[in-house]
Design a protein around this motif. Structure first.
Motif, short mmCIF file in Angstrom:
data_model
loop_
_atom_site.label_atom_id
_atom_site.label_comp_id
_atom_site.label_asym_id
_atom_site.label_seq_id
_atom_site.Cartn_x
_atom_site.Cartn_y
_atom_site.Cartn_z
N PRO A 106 17.36 18.68 37.86
CA PRO A 106 16.29 18.28 38.97
C PRO A 106 15.71 19.64 39.31
N ALA A 107 16.61 20.52 39.60
CA ALA A 107 16.15 21.81 40.41
C ALA A 107 15.05 22.60 39.69
N ASN A 108 15.34 22.63 38.40
CA ASN A 108 14.39 23.40 37.24
C ASN A 108 12.93 22.64 37.33
N SER A 109 12.91 21.30 37.47
CA SER A 109 11.67 20.82 37.56
C SER A 109 10.84 20.97 39.07
N VAL A 110 11.74 20.97 40.14
CA VAL A 110 11.13 21.28 41.45
C VAL A 110 10.71 22.64 41.28
N ARG A 111 11.47 23.60 41.14
CA ARG A 111 11.01 25.04 41.01
C ARG A 111 9.74 25.56 40.15
N MET A 112 9.47 24.75 39.18
CA MET A 112 8.40 25.02 38.39
C MET A 112 7.15 24.33 38.96
N LEU A 113 7.35 23.05 39.73
CA LEU A 113 6.11 22.61 40.11
C LEU A 113 5.59 23.26 41.51
N ARG A 114 6.72 23.72 42.19
CA ARG A 114 6.35 24.42 43.53
C ARG A 114 5.79 25.62 43.21
N GLN A 115 5.89 26.49 41.75
CA GLN A 115 5.14 27.54 41.57
C GLN A 115 3.62 27.23 41.54
N TYR A 116 3.25 25.95 41.19
CA TYR A 116 1.93 25.58 41.08
C TYR A 116 1.42 25.11 42.46
N SER A 117 2.31 24.99 43.46
CA SER A 117 1.73 24.62 44.65
C SER A 117 1.12 23.23 44.91
N VAL A 118 1.73 22.33 44.20
CA VAL A 118 1.22 21.11 43.94
C VAL A 118 1.31 20.22 45.36
N ASP A 119 0.33 19.16 45.51
CA ASP A 119 0.43 18.64 46.92
C ASP A 119 1.43 17.48 46.80
N GLY A 120 1.78 17.06 45.57
CA GLY A 120 2.44 15.84 45.65
C GLY A 120 2.99 15.71 43.97
N VAL A 121 4.03 14.82 43.85
CA VAL A 121 4.59 14.54 42.60
C VAL A 121 4.78 13.09 42.59
N ILE A 122 4.40 12.51 41.08
CA ILE A 122 4.54 11.27 40.54
C ILE A 122 5.53 11.48 39.73
N VAL A 123 6.96 10.79 39.77
CA VAL A 123 7.90 10.72 38.43
C VAL A 123 7.62 9.50 37.74
N ALA A 124 7.07 9.59 36.54
CA ALA A 124 6.58 8.28 35.99
C ALA A 124 7.65 8.07 34.79
#
Length: 336
Positions: free
Chosen positions: A104-122
């Motif tokens: 999960p750390a890889n997906s967190v790192r990638m999305l933080r690079q895009y400065s997302v406001d939030g995440v939905i794990v579907a």
């Protein structure tokens, strides 16, 4: 050259900050100034720059939409509803494929690079640790189709898979079957575990019924077909609860290729009620998961969490029901 905010300000005879406020949701600007800015913007065919706006507001309006089951046709429906629902709220989905991701750390790192406001794990198969990793990183997160718990660590929206397993078993018992089996998806998937648990729990009160359980390698047509072909090499059960509709459709293909009839020789009930389940050549009896309601509630909860990051985690569950079609025989008159 592209029209800039400064060009609009000059045409409207206002300051650049006034133009910026006009196109910033919730910002204070007089009706007179707004009208002047909108008129100038229309004349110049100006569109606000979303990236520049994010630098001012601190919000990108990007929502990471994370999943891992892209080969399942149900998720075409899921992504369609999610992307349209987010866009209607003025948000932009950033779709992320975690099909081969285990950390999960890889997906967190990638999305933080895009400065997302939030995440939905579907996903109903990704473990809770994926959603919890975003929470631990300070990213607002909702786990859509996640595992039900009375004490959630993150927001969860979905169904009670244990209750669905019981519902499937009860539907097969009511039809008088004396040999019943569960054909699930991957054994390690939480959705598979819970559906199997509810199924076996309901059948534990019927010791006279023979019970079987097996697992496919994936929630896919090919995996469902391969597992049913394996089961048909010996004496199959009278009826199967398949862990989802796409597994069911694969199982139906194997049964029919073997020269057997559904539901006369073998009965099938699925779960989800995806669009293909309603096709005339499939006509699958299944348990309907209210996908549209789950997605709508997930988006609402994601927006609320972005606005209030300290919001206490909650679980929102939606009821399911059996949809009668043609892959199960009628209820036995001898059954209650």
């Amino acid at each position: 050259m592209a029209v800039t905010l400064r060009d609009v300000a000059v045409r409207a005879g206002v300051s650049r900050s006034a133009v910026s406020r006009t196109f910033t949701e919730g910002a204070s600007v007089s009706a007179k100034t707004r009208a002047k800015v909108e008129k100038a913007a229309a004349e110049l065919r100006y569109s606000p720059n979303a990236i520049a706006s994010s630098l001012t507001t601190g919000r990108t309006k990007l929502i990471g939409l994370v999943s891992n089951n892209f080969h399942n046709p149900l998720f075409l429906e899921v992504f369609d509803l999610f992307t349209r629902g987010l866009q209607e709220r003025g948000l932009r989905p950033l779709l992320v494929n975690l099909s081969n991701e285990t950390d999960p750390a890889n997906s967190v790192r990638m999305l933080r690079q895009y400065s997302v406001d939030g995440v939905i794990v579907a996903s109903s198969t990704l473990p809770p640790s994926f959603a919890e990793a975003f929470r631990d990183a300070g990213v607002p997160v909702v786990h859509s189709f996640g595992r039900y718990t009375t004490s959630p660590h993150v927001h969860v929206v979905g169904i009670d898979n244990i209750a669905c397993g019981r519902m499937a078993a009860e539907a097969l018992i009511a039809r008088g079957h004396r040999s019943i089996a569960f054909l699930g998806g991957p054994e390690k998937a939480t959705s598979t575990q819970d559906r199997a648990g509810g199924f076996l729990d309901a059948l534990s009160r019927h010791p006279d019924i023979k019970v079987g359980i097996s697992y496919a390698s994936a929630y896919s047509f090919d995996a469902g077909r391969a597992e049913m072909q394996r089961l048909l090499q010996n004496t199959p059960a009278e009826a199967y609860f398949c862990g989802d509709d796409v597994l069911s459709i694969g199982a139906l293909s194997a049964i029919r290729d073997a020269g057997l009839r559904v539901p006369d020789d073998i009965g099938i009930i699925g779960l989800n009620d995806m669009e293909m389940a309603r096709w005339e050549n499939i006509n699958l009896t299944t348990i309907r998961q209210p996908v549209a309601q789950i997605i709508g509630a997930s988006i609402d909860l994601a927006v609320e969490t972005i606005q209030n990051p300290d919001r206490h985690p909650e679980t929102r569950l939606f009821p399911c029901r059996v949809i009668e079609r043609g892959t199960l025989r009628p209820v036995s008159p001898m059954q209650p």
